[in-house]
Write a protein that holds these residues in place. Structure first.
Motif, PDB file in Angstrom:
ATOM      1  N   PRO A  17       0.811  -1.225   0.000  1.00 42.73           N
ATOM      2  CA  PRO A  17       0.000   0.000   0.000  1.00 42.73           C
ATOM      3  C   PRO A  17       0.840   1.270   0.000  1.00 42.73           C
ATOM      4  CG  PRO A  17      -0.945  -1.600   1.505  1.00 42.73           C
ATOM      5  CD  PRO A  17       0.379  -2.169   1.062  1.00 42.73           C
ATOM      6  N   SER A  18       1.930   1.298   0.772  1.00 41.95           N
ATOM      7  CA  SER A  18       2.756   2.507   0.809  1.00 41.95           C
ATOM      8  C   SER A  18       3.438   2.748  -0.536  1.00 41.95           C
ATOM      9  CB  SER A  18       3.797   2.409   1.930  1.00 41.95           C
ATOM     10  OG  SER A  18       4.608   1.264   1.781  1.00 41.95           O
ATOM     11  N   ALA A  19       3.838   1.670  -1.224  1.00 38.73           N
ATOM     12  CA  ALA A  19       4.420   1.821  -2.560  1.00 38.73           C
ATOM     13  C   ALA A  19       3.372   2.340  -3.544  1.00 38.73           C
ATOM     14  CB  ALA A  19       4.991   0.495  -3.046  1.00 38.73           C
ATOM     15  N   TYR A  20       2.136   1.908  -3.371  1.00 36.25           N
ATOM     16  CA  TYR A  20       1.037   2.407  -4.205  1.00 36.25           C
ATOM     17  C   TYR A  20       0.847   3.905  -3.997  1.00 36.25           C
ATOM     18  CZ  TYR A  20      -3.804   3.029  -5.815  1.00 36.25           C
ATOM     19  OH  TYR A  20      -4.944   3.474  -6.436  1.00 36.25           O
ATOM     20  N   HIS A  21       0.854   4.345  -2.742  1.00 37.08           N
ATOM     21  CA  HIS A  21       0.705   5.771  -2.449  1.00 37.08           C
ATOM     22  C   HIS A  21       1.871   6.579  -3.021  1.00 37.08           C
ATOM     23  CE1 HIS A  21      -1.731   4.340   1.296  1.00 37.08           C
ATOM     24  NE2 HIS A  21      -2.446   4.288   0.188  1.00 37.08           N
ATOM     25  N   GLU A  22       3.078   6.031  -2.908  1.00 37.92           N
ATOM     26  CA  GLU A  22       4.240   6.715  -3.474  1.00 37.92           C
ATOM     27  C   GLU A  22       4.109   6.837  -4.990  1.00 37.92           C
ATOM     28  OE1 GLU A  22       9.127   6.395  -3.497  1.00 37.92           O
ATOM     29  OE2 GLU A  22       7.917   4.587  -3.245  1.00 37.92           O
ATOM     30  N   SER A  23       3.633   5.772  -5.636  1.00 36.35           N
ATOM     31  CA  SER A  23       3.476   5.801  -7.089  1.00 36.35           C
ATOM     32  C   SER A  23       2.473   6.864  -7.514  1.00 36.35           C
ATOM     33  CB  SER A  23       3.029   4.424  -7.594  1.00 36.35           C
ATOM     34  OG  SER A  23       4.017   3.451  -7.360  1.00 36.35           O
ATOM     35  N   LEU A  24       1.377   6.997  -6.761  1.00 35.08           N
ATOM     36  CA  LEU A  24       0.407   8.046  -7.068  1.00 35.08           C
ATOM     37  C   LEU A  24       1.068   9.420  -7.008  1.00 35.08           C
ATOM     38  CD1 LEU A  24      -2.719   6.785  -5.068  1.00 35.08           C
ATOM     39  CD2 LEU A  24      -2.481   6.870  -7.555  1.00 35.08           C
ATOM     40  N   MET A  25       1.884   9.642  -5.982  1.00 36.62           N
ATOM     41  CA  MET A  25       2.593  10.920  -5.850  1.00 36.62           C
ATOM     42  C   MET A  25       3.522  11.157  -7.037  1.00 36.62           C
ATOM     43  SD  MET A  25       2.226  12.733  -2.827  1.00 36.62           S
ATOM     44  CE  MET A  25       3.853  13.290  -2.286  1.00 36.62           C
ATOM     45  N   ILE A  26       4.219  10.115  -7.466  1.00 37.52           N
ATOM     46  CA  ILE A  26       5.174  10.250  -8.568  1.00 37.52           C
ATOM     47  C   ILE A  26       4.454  10.602  -9.865  1.00 37.52           C
ATOM     48  CG2 ILE A  26       6.783   8.981 -10.041  1.00 37.52           C
ATOM     49  CD1 ILE A  26       7.634   7.432  -7.511  1.00 37.52           C
ATOM     50  N   HIS A 172      18.232  16.296  -3.770  1.00 35.23           N
ATOM     51  CA  HIS A 172      17.012  16.686  -3.067  1.00 35.23           C
ATOM     52  C   HIS A 172      16.165  15.443  -2.777  1.00 35.23           C
ATOM     53  CE1 HIS A 172      17.984  20.820  -3.920  1.00 35.23           C
ATOM     54  NE2 HIS A 172      17.939  20.620  -5.229  1.00 35.23           N
ATOM     55  N   VAL A 173      15.710  15.308  -1.543  1.00 39.86           N
ATOM     56  CA  VAL A 173      14.810  14.208  -1.208  1.00 39.86           C
ATOM     57  C   VAL A 173      13.495  14.428  -1.950  1.00 39.86           C
ATOM     58  CG1 VAL A 173      13.521  13.069   0.638  1.00 39.86           C
ATOM     59  CG2 VAL A 173      15.873  13.821   1.035  1.00 39.86           C
ATOM     60  N   THR A 174      13.071  13.448  -2.723  1.00 35.99           N
ATOM     61  CA  THR A 174      11.891  13.613  -3.560  1.00 35.99           C
ATOM     62  C   THR A 174      10.625  13.691  -2.707  1.00 35.99           C
ATOM     63  OG1 THR A 174      11.716  11.220  -3.845  1.00 35.99           O
ATOM     64  CG2 THR A 174      12.966  12.429  -5.496  1.00 35.99           C
ATOM     65  N   ASN A 175       9.649  14.455  -3.193  1.00 35.02           N
ATOM     66  CA  ASN A 175       8.424  14.682  -2.424  1.00 35.02           C
ATOM     67  C   ASN A 175       7.677  13.389  -2.137  1.00 35.02           C
ATOM     68  OD1 ASN A 175       8.830  17.505  -2.502  1.00 35.02           O
ATOM     69  ND2 ASN A 175       7.927  17.605  -4.540  1.00 35.02           N
ATOM     70  N   ALA A 176       7.717  12.453  -3.081  1.00 29.69           N
ATOM     71  CA  ALA A 176       6.976  11.205  -2.908  1.00 29.69           C
ATOM     72  C   ALA A 176       7.521  10.372  -1.757  1.00 29.69           C
ATOM     73  CB  ALA A 176       7.015  10.396  -4.203  1.00 29.69           C
ATOM     74  N   LYS A 177       8.775  10.591  -1.365  1.00 32.65           N
ATOM     75  CA  LYS A 177       9.362   9.795  -0.287  1.00 32.65           C
ATOM     76  C   LYS A 177       8.747  10.122   1.069  1.00 32.65           C
ATOM     77  CE  LYS A 177      12.183   7.259  -2.603  1.00 32.65           C
ATOM     78  NZ  LYS A 177      11.943   5.796  -2.695  1.00 32.65           N
ATOM     79  N   TYR A 178       8.173  11.309   1.202  1.00 28.26           N
ATOM     80  CA  TYR A 178       7.619  11.682   2.502  1.00 28.26           C
ATOM     81  C   TYR A 178       6.438  10.793   2.883  1.00 28.26           C
ATOM     82  CZ  TYR A 178      10.580  15.827   2.588  1.00 28.26           C
ATOM     83  OH  TYR A 178      11.665  16.673   2.618  1.00 28.26           O
ATOM     84  N   VAL A 179       5.660  10.361   1.903  1.00 28.00           N
ATOM     85  CA  VAL A 179       4.552   9.462   2.233  1.00 28.00           C
ATOM     86  C   VAL A 179       5.094   8.112   2.700  1.00 28.00           C
ATOM     87  CG1 VAL A 179       4.193   8.480  -0.086  1.00 28.00           C
ATOM     88  CG2 VAL A 179       2.274   8.679   1.493  1.00 28.00           C
ATOM     89  N   ILE A 180       6.259   7.708   2.192  1.00 31.95           N
ATOM     90  CA  ILE A 180       6.911   6.489   2.671  1.00 31.95           C
ATOM     91  C   ILE A 180       7.384   6.674   4.111  1.00 31.95           C
ATOM     92  CG2 ILE A 180       8.904   4.975   2.377  1.00 31.95           C
ATOM     93  CD1 ILE A 180       6.815   4.430   0.326  1.00 31.95           C
ATOM     94  N   PHE A 181       7.983   7.832   4.404  1.00 31.36           N
ATOM     95  CA  PHE A 181       8.439   8.095   5.774  1.00 31.36           C
ATOM     96  C   PHE A 181       7.279   7.975   6.762  1.00 31.36           C
ATOM     97  CE2 PHE A 181      11.766  11.232   3.872  1.00 31.36           C
ATOM     98  CZ  PHE A 181      12.510  10.164   3.414  1.00 31.36           C
ATOM     99  N   PHE A 182       6.144   8.580   6.416  1.00 31.94           N
ATOM    100  CA  PHE A 182       5.001   8.562   7.322  1.00 31.94           C
ATOM    101  C   PHE A 182       4.367   7.171   7.391  1.00 31.94           C
ATOM    102  CE2 PHE A 182       4.520  13.292   6.129  1.00 31.94           C
ATOM    103  CZ  PHE A 182       5.444  13.649   7.096  1.00 31.94           C
TER     104      PHE A 182
END
Length: 261
Positions: A17-26, A172-182
């Motif tokens: 699920p977290s990879a899915y959320h990251e993919s949506l962000m990307i 730069h840390v990509t924006n999509a990574k923040y959803v992975i952190f959380f």
């Protein structure tokens, strides 16, 4: 200049699920970035995300290599910010079938000068205009109560080092990574018996970008469950103790309302 930017992608990462959320962000970010590049081109003025909200509309996660379409357009302007609405559709496998709305989002980006880094008015002559009125989902997103920031005494802390691979080629840390952190913080709390939900329960998430974190930096995510909002709240702090970003993940059943814009 088109009023709606559209991009076709082949879905790749859906293993968790977290990879899915990251993919949506990307994918949403890529579609939006094309519009920003059209506006700015080269120069010392840039546009960086300030806030993003991503909402799931179905539990139908695409299989690898399924064809998806992302769309983005401008719904709001201020002196120095542009707010985009974006949609991700799963295209049908058979002709004549309707496409499925996977996700909707709103993202506010701010115009900044890179020399030095500070917010500046949107340059004149770029042709940036409101292209569509906000959809009902965007209106609902705007109406959500503010994100709580008072940390309760029983909050959970998750510490880790930001990986070098979390950054792009510019460091730069990509924006999509923040959803992975959380998501990782949520899962750590669940495994510790502190939280009743996992990343697969998330139906809607928001991220507020305050300050950039650096690769290899040790950070801590302070998180807790806000019962009145049925949401988990996240504060990501760097080594200096300053909040670098905030997040909120709403949990519950996926909203299955039909996509009729």
């Amino acid at each position: 200049m088109p009023s709606t930017q559209s991009a076709i992608v082949r879905w790749v990462e859906v293993s968790t699920p977290s990879a899915y959320h990251e993919s949506l962000m990307i994918y949403l970010g890529h579609c939006r970035h094309v519009r920003v590049a059209e506006f700015l081109g080269e120069g010392d003025v840039s546009m960086i995300p300030r806030f993003t909200s991503v909402r799931m509309h179905t539990d139908k996660i695409p299989k690898p290599m399924r064809r998806c379409t992302t769309e983005a357009w401008i719904i709001k302007l201020t002196k120095s910010t542009v707010t985009f609405e974006g949609l991700v559709f799963l295209e049908p496998e058979t002709d004549g079938e309707p496409r499925t709305l996977l996700s909707s989002s709103i993202t506010t980006i701010v115009t900044v000068s890179t020399q030095p880094m500070r917010a500046v008015p949107i340059p004149t002559g770029l042709g940036i205009v409101v292209e569509k009125q906000p959809s009902k989902w965007a209106v609902e997103s705007f109406a959500i109560p503010a994100m709580p920031t008072v940390v309760p005494a029983d909050s959970f802390e998750y510490r880790f080092h930001v990986r070098d691979s979390d950054a792009d080629r510019f460091g730069h840390v990509t924006n999509a990574k923040y959803v992975i952190f959380f998501s990782d913080a949520l899962m750590a709390g669940a495994r510790a018996g502190r939280f009743a939900h996992r990343s697969g329960d998330v139906k809607w998430f928001e991220i507020m970008f305050e300050k950039e974190v650096k690769p290899l930096q040790e950070v801590v995510v302070v998180c807790w469950f806000e019962e009145r909002q049925e949401a988990y709240i996240f504060l990501l702090k760097g080594e200096d103790g300053i909040v670098d970003s905030k997040g909120r993940m709403f949990v519950g059943d996926v909203d299955r309302r039909k996509a009729q814009l």
